[in-house]
Scaffold this active site. Structure first.
Site, PDB file in Angstrom:
ATOM      1  N   ARG A   1       3.891   3.910 -14.611  1.00 49.84           N
ATOM      2  CA  ARG A   1       4.839   3.566 -13.427  1.00 49.84           C
ATOM      3  C   ARG A   1       5.057   2.161 -13.336  1.00 49.84           C
ATOM      4  O   ARG A   1       5.910   1.605 -12.972  1.00 49.84           O
ATOM      5  CB  ARG A   1       4.425   4.387 -12.243  1.00 49.84           C
ATOM      6  CG  ARG A   1       4.483   5.786 -12.221  1.00 49.84           C
ATOM      7  CD  ARG A   1       3.819   6.746 -10.994  1.00 49.84           C
ATOM      8  NE  ARG A   1       3.989   6.090  -9.770  1.00 49.84           N
ATOM      9  CZ  ARG A   1       3.272   5.769  -8.859  1.00 49.84           C
ATOM     10  NH1 ARG A   1       2.090   6.361  -9.018  1.00 49.84           N
ATOM     11  NH2 ARG A   1       3.741   5.324  -7.677  1.00 49.84           N
TER      12      ARG A   1
ATOM     13  N   SER B   1      -0.334  10.362  -6.293  1.00 53.67           N
ATOM     14  CA  SER B   1      -1.491   9.347  -6.570  1.00 53.67           C
ATOM     15  C   SER B   1      -2.784   9.246  -5.786  1.00 53.67           C
ATOM     16  O   SER B   1      -3.710   9.338  -6.463  1.00 53.67           O
ATOM     17  CB  SER B   1      -0.673   7.981  -7.151  1.00 53.67           C
ATOM     18  OG  SER B   1      -1.641   7.056  -7.488  1.00 53.67           O
TER      19      SER B   1
HETATM   20  N1  URA Z   1      -2.036   3.485  -4.390  1.00 57.72           N
HETATM   21  C1  URA Z   1      -2.453   4.159  -5.624  1.00 57.72           C
HETATM   22  O1  URA Z   1      -3.529   4.705  -6.000  1.00 57.72           O
HETATM   23  N2  URA Z   1      -1.243   5.006  -5.813  1.00 57.72           N
HETATM   24  C2  URA Z   1      -0.210   4.760  -5.889  1.00 57.72           C
HETATM   25  O2  URA Z   1       1.035   4.923  -6.377  1.00 57.72           O
HETATM   26  C3  URA Z   1       0.307   3.624  -4.590  1.00 57.72           C
HETATM   27  C4  URA Z   1      -0.854   2.950  -4.190  1.00 57.72           C
END
Ligand code: URA
Length: 437
Positions: free
Chosen positions: A171, A186
């Site tokens: 990403r 996430s």
């Molecule tokens: N923190 C995370 O662990 N994942 C994300 O996508 C954004 C912030």
């Protein structure tokens, strides 16, 4: 099932089934689905979004992609374990105070933390200012320490939610980080995989945070709370202001010193307030207090009596840290140059841009631009005034701690740009903006 059909269905705006999502995550984790298909899928999700049911299925599939901890294994039956997570901000040393505080009240806290990246700092970097301290904690030590002292903090391992590790890296380079379901899944996949019964999220809002507006932050918070509840966890999200840095210290050893002062009952008011509000939510989720009791005096007592501080010492010792450094924080790493930045005019401090102050700390060497950069623990910025304070021309607004003249000059110019003084009185902004249950 074929990955291309799942990409196609999402591209066309259909709701995916849990089976389709699990298939994709399993295939991506074991390498049978390549990066280019995952990138296309992420982009389709970025544009089409996900329903709450899809985001929940994605989170559960990511949480199940690797090791899942059971922190209860060696604890007395029925013991609840709580955890907290911050979406990241400037001067955010909250875990250093909150976790021993909660553990000192008998509620076990087992936490995996990260390192700082960009302008937002990481708990591990702050703790590693203490020589000997190690976050390299085996699963056995994690469970044992949780049982013996009720507090353990490890580094995030590649075994935990590995699908998130791969997807986040993808990403990052495909412009698909700022997607609500992707951020929520996430964060929550890693939280669910650590097995806590109650999770308190500290969602930062403002120019030094992922979420710039309260509305965006509320939507993210609601989604994460729903995902957690759907997975059977107790959930709360506290939304707090990150337009100016939290507390007064920004920089690893400087923040550790501020955390130690707070644990000994004399921290800055705003930082202490956030710790107290988050602690109250954790105690509620952990069943230590109920809806009708007032946890605030109990929390303040832990800070003022020294009980939270003693728990912190116990925890630092258990993970190999040199207690002499925290007992006498003057022995922590210190910068060779400490330079004041004075107010150019009298008035009221109206703006203190957290993002720029955080970026100035990175310029000083206190943060990372890239994941494997080394950091200077000693440098940073200590604020002498916060938004709403009345200031006099010539009065120091902050102190810049540096180890290099050129970096000091660059950071000073940045901090000067981050500050605005108003001739009219300015109210101190509220710190706590909302709590989502
Ligand atoms: N923190 C995370 O662990 N994942 C994300 O996508 C954004 C912030």
């Amino acid at each position: 099932m074929r990955a291309v059909d799942i990409i196609c269905r999402k591209r066309d705006g259909n709701e995916l089934t849990a089976d389709e999502i699990e298939f994709f995550i399993r295939g991506y984790t074991d390498g049978s689905i390549p990066d280019y298909q995952a990138a296309a899928w992420m982009m389709a999700i970025y544009f089409q979004g996900m329903t709450d049911a899809e985001a929940t299925a994605l989170t559960l599939a990511m949480a199940a992609s690797g090791q899942q901890l059971d922190p209860h294994k060696d604890l007395p039956a029925g013991t609840l374990v709580v955890d907290k997570h911050s979406t990241g901000g400037v001067g955010d040393k909250t875990s250093l105070v909150l976790t021993p505080l909660i553990a000192s009240l008998g509620l076990p806290v087992g936490k995996l933390s990260g390192r700082g990246l960009g302008f937002s700092g990481g708990t591990i970097d702050k703790l590693e200012c203490i020589s000997g301290f190690s976050v390299d904690v085996s699963t056995e030590q994690f469970v044992r320490q949780l049982r013996e002292i009720g507090l353990v903090l490890g580094g995030q391992t590649a075994d935990l939610a590995p699908a998130d590790g791969k997807l986040y890296a993808l990403r990052d380079v495909t412009a698909t980080v700022p997607s609500r379901p992707l951020i929520a899944s996430s964060i929550m996949s890693k939280k669910l995989a650590t097995g806590a019964d109650g999770i308190v999220l500290d969602v930062k809002v403002g120019r030094g945070a992922f979420m710039g507006t309260l509305d965006e932050a509320q939507q993210l918070a609601r989604l994460m709370v729903e995902i957690g509840k759907g997975a059977g966890r107790g959930m709360a999200a506290v939304l707090s202001d990150m337009n100016q840095p939290l507390g007064r210290a920004v920089g690893n050893a400087l923040e550790l010193k501020e955390a130690i002062a707070t644990l000994r009952g004399h921290g800055p008011a705003d930082f202490t307030q956030l710790v107290v509000v988050l602690a109250a939510e954790m105690l509620r989720l952990g069943g230590v207090v109920d809806e009708t009791s007032d946890p605030f005096s109990m929390i303040m007592w832990q800070l003022e009596s020294g009980d939270a501080w003693l728990k912190f010492r116990q925890f630092i010792q258990a993970q190999g840290g040199d207690l002499r450094l925290i007992d006498n924080p003057d022995n922590l790493p210190a910068a060779s140059l400490v330079s004041p930045l004075d107010a150019g005019q009298s008035g009221w401090l109206a703006e203190l841009h957290a993002d720029t102050i955080g970026a100035a700390a990175v310029v000083l060497g206190g943060g990372r631009q890239k994941k494997d950069d080394t950091i200077d623990p000693a440098v940073g910025i200590v604020l002498a005034a916060k938004v709403g304070d009345q200031v006099e021309a010539g009065q120091p607004l902050c102190w810049i701690h540096a180890n290099d003249e050129d970096r000091l000059a660059e950071a000073t110019a940045m901090v000067r740009d981050a500050i605005r003084i108003s001739a009219e009185p300015v109210d101190a902004p509220p710190l706590i903006l909302d709590i989502v249950h």
